[in-house]
Write a protein that holds these residues in place. Structure first.
Motif, PDB file in Angstrom:
ATOM      1  N   CYS A 112       1.098  -1.366   0.111  1.00 23.85           N
ATOM      2  CA  CYS A 112      -0.237  -0.206  -0.050  1.00 23.85           C
ATOM      3  C   CYS A 112       1.132   1.344  -0.071  1.00 23.85           C
ATOM      4  O   CYS A 112       0.468   1.889  -0.989  1.00 23.85           O
ATOM      5  CB  CYS A 112      -1.035  -0.129   1.200  1.00 23.85           C
ATOM      6  N   VAL A 113       2.322   1.292   0.584  1.00 25.07           N
ATOM      7  CA  VAL A 113       2.734   2.621   0.884  1.00 25.07           C
ATOM      8  C   VAL A 113       3.468   2.977  -0.327  1.00 25.07           C
ATOM      9  O   VAL A 113       3.202   4.211  -0.608  1.00 25.07           O
ATOM     10  CB  VAL A 113       3.128   2.547   2.310  1.00 25.07           C
ATOM     11  N   PRO A 114       4.930   1.828  -0.804  1.00 27.98           N
ATOM     12  CA  PRO A 114       4.701   2.545  -2.231  1.00 27.98           C
ATOM     13  C   PRO A 114       3.711   2.565  -3.828  1.00 27.98           C
ATOM     14  O   PRO A 114       3.981   3.915  -4.274  1.00 27.98           O
ATOM     15  CB  PRO A 114       5.693   0.972  -2.746  1.00 27.98           C
ATOM     16  N   TYR A 115       2.753   1.592  -3.519  1.00 28.58           N
ATOM     17  CA  TYR A 115       1.854   2.117  -4.512  1.00 28.58           C
ATOM     18  C   TYR A 115       0.958   3.401  -3.864  1.00 28.58           C
ATOM     19  O   TYR A 115       0.951   4.616  -5.042  1.00 28.58           O
ATOM     20  CB  TYR A 115       0.595   1.449  -4.599  1.00 28.58           C
ATOM     21  N   HIS A 116       0.318   3.912  -3.087  1.00 32.93           N
ATOM     22  CA  HIS A 116       0.170   5.512  -2.099  1.00 32.93           C
ATOM     23  C   HIS A 116       0.968   6.307  -3.349  1.00 32.93           C
ATOM     24  O   HIS A 116       0.738   7.626  -3.519  1.00 32.93           O
ATOM     25  CB  HIS A 116      -0.368   5.547  -1.911  1.00 32.93           C
ATOM     26  N   ALA A 117       2.473   5.855  -2.796  1.00 33.70           N
ATOM     27  CA  ALA A 117       3.241   6.943  -3.072  1.00 33.70           C
ATOM     28  C   ALA A 117       3.378   7.258  -4.515  1.00 33.70           C
ATOM     29  O   ALA A 117       4.070   8.837  -4.811  1.00 33.70           O
ATOM     30  CB  ALA A 117       4.646   6.889  -2.106  1.00 33.70           C
ATOM     31  N   VAL A 118       3.673   6.159  -5.332  1.00 28.35           N
ATOM     32  CA  VAL A 118       3.443   6.491  -6.566  1.00 28.35           C
ATOM     33  C   VAL A 118       2.694   7.087  -7.487  1.00 28.35           C
ATOM     34  O   VAL A 118       2.655   8.091  -8.450  1.00 28.35           O
ATOM     35  CB  VAL A 118       4.280   4.885  -7.313  1.00 28.35           C
ATOM     36  N   ILE A 119       1.339   6.856  -7.348  1.00 29.54           N
ATOM     37  CA  ILE A 119       0.303   7.385  -7.862  1.00 29.54           C
ATOM     38  C   ILE A 119       0.449   9.388  -7.343  1.00 29.54           C
ATOM     39  O   ILE A 119      -0.148   9.667  -8.489  1.00 29.54           O
ATOM     40  CB  ILE A 119      -0.750   6.250  -6.973  1.00 29.54           C
ATOM     41  N   SER A 120       0.801   9.247  -6.554  1.00 28.72           N
ATOM     42  CA  SER A 120       0.935  10.127  -6.266  1.00 28.72           C
ATOM     43  C   SER A 120       2.478  11.066  -6.854  1.00 28.72           C
ATOM     44  O   SER A 120       2.237  12.393  -6.694  1.00 28.72           O
ATOM     45  CB  SER A 120       1.374  10.644  -4.378  1.00 28.72           C
ATOM     46  N   SER A 121       2.835  10.441  -7.339  1.00 24.44           N
ATOM     47  CA  SER A 121       4.742  11.524  -8.104  1.00 24.44           C
ATOM     48  C   SER A 121       4.107  11.597  -9.036  1.00 24.44           C
ATOM     49  O   SER A 121       3.895  10.318  -9.531  1.00 24.44           O
ATOM     50  CB  SER A 121       5.717  10.350  -7.370  1.00 24.44           C
ATOM     51  N   THR A 122       4.197  12.722  -9.600  1.00 25.88           N
ATOM     52  CA  THR A 122       4.769  12.728 -11.325  1.00 25.88           C
ATOM     53  C   THR A 122       5.594  12.262 -12.063  1.00 25.88           C
ATOM     54  O   THR A 122       6.209  12.760 -12.923  1.00 25.88           O
ATOM     55  CB  THR A 122       4.977  13.875 -11.616  1.00 25.88           C
ATOM     56  N   VAL A 123       7.086  11.574 -11.493  1.00 29.90           N
ATOM     57  CA  VAL A 123       8.007  11.136 -11.428  1.00 29.90           C
ATOM     58  C   VAL A 123       8.480   9.895 -11.921  1.00 29.90           C
ATOM     59  O   VAL A 123       9.230   8.902 -11.933  1.00 29.90           O
ATOM     60  CB  VAL A 123       9.283  11.812 -10.767  1.00 29.90           C
ATOM     61  N   SER A 124       7.470   8.763 -11.221  1.00 27.94           N
ATOM     62  CA  SER A 124       7.326   7.316 -10.779  1.00 27.94           C
ATOM     63  C   SER A 124       6.283   7.136 -11.862  1.00 27.94           C
ATOM     64  O   SER A 124       5.521   6.564 -11.551  1.00 27.94           O
ATOM     65  CB  SER A 124       6.932   7.188  -9.378  1.00 27.94           C
ATOM     66  N   ALA A 155      -6.910   1.346  -1.696  1.00 30.51           N
ATOM     67  CA  ALA A 155      -8.502   2.007  -0.620  1.00 30.51           C
ATOM     68  C   ALA A 155      -7.806   3.119  -0.284  1.00 30.51           C
ATOM     69  O   ALA A 155      -6.826   4.183  -0.179  1.00 30.51           O
ATOM     70  CB  ALA A 155      -8.016   1.317   0.343  1.00 30.51           C
ATOM     71  N   ASP A 156      -9.262   4.017  -0.324  1.00 25.04           N
ATOM     72  CA  ASP A 156      -9.194   5.232   0.473  1.00 25.04           C
ATOM     73  C   ASP A 156      -9.182   5.444   2.258  1.00 25.04           C
ATOM     74  O   ASP A 156      -9.193   6.673   2.300  1.00 25.04           O
ATOM     75  CB  ASP A 156      -9.762   6.746  -0.006  1.00 25.04           C
ATOM     76  N   THR A 157      -8.849   4.409   2.522  1.00 18.56           N
ATOM     77  CA  THR A 157      -8.930   4.436   3.916  1.00 18.56           C
ATOM     78  C   THR A 157      -8.155   4.183   5.018  1.00 18.56           C
ATOM     79  O   THR A 157      -6.756   4.726   3.930  1.00 18.56           O
ATOM     80  CB  THR A 157      -9.670   3.135   4.555  1.00 18.56           C
ATOM     81  N   PRO A 158      -8.035   4.972   6.107  1.00 21.01           N
ATOM     82  CA  PRO A 158      -6.914   6.005   6.661  1.00 21.01           C
ATOM     83  C   PRO A 158      -6.063   4.278   6.979  1.00 21.01           C
ATOM     84  O   PRO A 158      -6.218   3.097   6.654  1.00 21.01           O
ATOM     85  CB  PRO A 158      -7.859   5.590   8.303  1.00 21.01           C
ATOM     86  N   GLY A 159      -4.281   4.411   7.345  1.00 22.38           N
ATOM     87  CA  GLY A 159      -3.703   3.920   7.025  1.00 22.38           C
ATOM     88  C   GLY A 159      -3.392   3.283   5.939  1.00 22.38           C
ATOM     89  O   GLY A 159      -2.432   1.786   5.814  1.00 22.38           O
ATOM     90  N   PHE A 160      -3.571   3.968   5.145  1.00 16.85           N
ATOM     91  CA  PHE A 160      -3.250   3.460   3.637  1.00 16.85           C
ATOM     92  C   PHE A 160      -3.952   2.540   2.979  1.00 16.85           C
ATOM     93  O   PHE A 160      -3.261   1.441   2.288  1.00 16.85           O
ATOM     94  CB  PHE A 160      -1.029   2.973   3.485  1.00 16.85           C
ATOM     95  N   GLY A 161      -4.776   1.955   3.973  1.00 10.88           N
ATOM     96  CA  GLY A 161      -5.740   0.703   3.489  1.00 10.88           C
ATOM     97  C   GLY A 161      -4.912   0.041   4.187  1.00 10.88           C
ATOM     98  O   GLY A 161      -6.035  -1.661   3.963  1.00 10.88           O
ATOM     99  N   TYR A 162      -4.405  -0.410   5.080  1.00 13.78           N
ATOM    100  CA  TYR A 162      -3.910  -1.825   5.764  1.00 13.78           C
ATOM    101  C   TYR A 162      -4.411  -2.030   7.138  1.00 13.78           C
ATOM    102  O   TYR A 162      -4.738  -1.086   7.775  1.00 13.78           O
ATOM    103  CB  TYR A 162      -2.691  -1.341   6.361  1.00 13.78           C
ATOM    104  N   GLU A 163      -5.035  -3.009   7.647  1.00 17.97           N
ATOM    105  CA  GLU A 163      -5.111  -3.964   8.623  1.00 17.97           C
ATOM    106  C   GLU A 163      -3.949  -4.462   8.997  1.00 17.97           C
ATOM    107  O   GLU A 163      -3.487  -5.185   7.964  1.00 17.97           O
ATOM    108  CB  GLU A 163      -6.425  -4.211   8.322  1.00 17.97           C
ATOM    109  N   LEU A 164      -3.694  -4.958  10.136  1.00 15.21           N
ATOM    110  CA  LEU A 164      -2.738  -6.113  10.512  1.00 15.21           C
ATOM    111  C   LEU A 164      -3.569  -7.305  10.323  1.00 15.21           C
ATOM    112  O   LEU A 164      -4.494  -6.962  10.516  1.00 15.21           O
ATOM    113  CB  LEU A 164      -2.322  -5.994  11.990  1.00 15.21           C
ATOM    114  N   ASN A 165      -2.632  -8.544  10.391  1.00 15.23           N
ATOM    115  CA  ASN A 165      -3.108  -9.783   9.678  1.00 15.23           C
ATOM    116  C   ASN A 165      -4.061  -9.948  11.585  1.00 15.23           C
ATOM    117  O   ASN A 165      -2.959 -10.525  12.432  1.00 15.23           O
ATOM    118  CB  ASN A 165      -2.596 -10.281   9.100  1.00 15.23           C
ATOM    119  N   PRO A 166      -5.255  -9.993  11.474  1.00 21.07           N
ATOM    120  CA  PRO A 166      -5.593 -10.964  13.350  1.00 21.07           C
ATOM    121  C   PRO A 166      -4.374 -12.628  13.298  1.00 21.07           C
ATOM    122  O   PRO A 166      -4.581 -12.782  14.261  1.00 21.07           O
ATOM    123  CB  PRO A 166      -6.576 -10.970  12.857  1.00 21.07           C
TER     124      PRO A 166
END
Ligand SMILES: [Mg+2]
Length: 178
Positions: A112-124, A155-166
Motif C-alpha cells: 500500500c505505501v509505495p503504491y500510494h507514493a507512486v500514484i501521488s508522484s509525477t516522476v514515478s 484504498a482511501d481508508t486510513p493507514g494506507f488501507g492496511y490492517e494488521l493480519n489477525p
C-alpha cells in the motif's frame, strides 16, 4: 531487470553485463554497496552505451544519499525504500530533487505505501510488486492490493488501507514482506 542487492563489484558487474548482453537486460539494480558513488558513476558510463540502465538507492537512509546519487550522476533510476529513507515526507523530497534532473523514482518494495507514493508522484512511472502470497504463508497485513493486468487499485481508508493480519496472534508464521 537484475537486482544484485549490493553483492557485486565493478569488475564483476561489467563481466556479467557482457555475458548477459543477448538477454535484453533492462537494468542492473544496486550492484555495489550504497556509498560507493564513484563506482556507480563509472558503471553507468560503461553500461549505458550497452543499453543497460544502472539503478540504486534502496539502501540509502534519509534523502541525503539521493543528493549524492543525483549530483554524481550515479544512476538512471532512483529506488528509495520509503521506510528506510524516512517515510512519505522523505520520498517527496527525493522526488522533488529527481524531478529537477529528469530522473525517474521507482521505490523499492510493494504494498500500500509505495503504491500510494507512486500514484501521488509525477516522476514515478511504475511500482514494484512482490507476491507476498507466493510462499503460502500469512502476510503481516490484510487488504494487500493485488495487481490485475499490471494495475493496482489503492484504498482511501486510513493507514494506507492496511490492517494488521489477525492470524498473526494465533501463532501462524508470517511471510516477511520486506
Ligand atoms: Mg530492489
Amino acid at each position: 531487470m537484475l537486482d544484485c542487492y549490493m553483492s557485486w563489484d565493478e569488475e564483476y558487474t561489467i563481466l556479467m553485463a557482457h555475458k548477459l548482453k543477448d538477454y535484453a537486460i533492462r537494468w542492473i539494480e544496486e550492484p555495489l554497496m550504497p556509498e560507493f558513488y564513484d563506482g556507480y558513476r563509472r558503471l553507468k558510463d560503461i553500461l549505458n552505451p550497452m543499453g543497460i540502465l544502472v539503478t540504486g538507492g534502496e539502501h540509502e537512509f534519509t534523502h541525503y544519499g539521493f543528493r549524492e546519487l543525483i549530483e554524481k550522476n550515479c544512476v538512471n533510476i532512483l529506488q528509495p525504500d520509503i521506510g528506510r529513507t524516512g517515510g512519505i515526507t522523505a520520498f517527496k523530497k527525493i522526488c522533488a530533487m529527481a524531478s529537477a534532473y529528469n530522473i525517474p523514482v521507482i521505490p523499492h518494495g510493494s504494498g500500500c505505501v509505495p503504491y500510494h507514493a507512486v500514484i501521488s508522484s509525477t516522476v514515478s512511472p511504475i511500482a514494484e510488486y512482490i507476491d507476498v502470497y507466493a510462499d503460502g504463508g500469512s502476510p503481516h497485513f490484510i487488504h494487500e492490493p493485488i495487481p490485475i493486468n499490471g494495475f493496482v487499485e489503492v484504498a482511501d481508508t486510513p493507514g494506507f488501507g492496511y490492517e494488521l493480519n489477525p492470524e498473526l496472534s494465533t501463532g501462524v508464521k508470517p511471510v516477511p514482506i520486506w
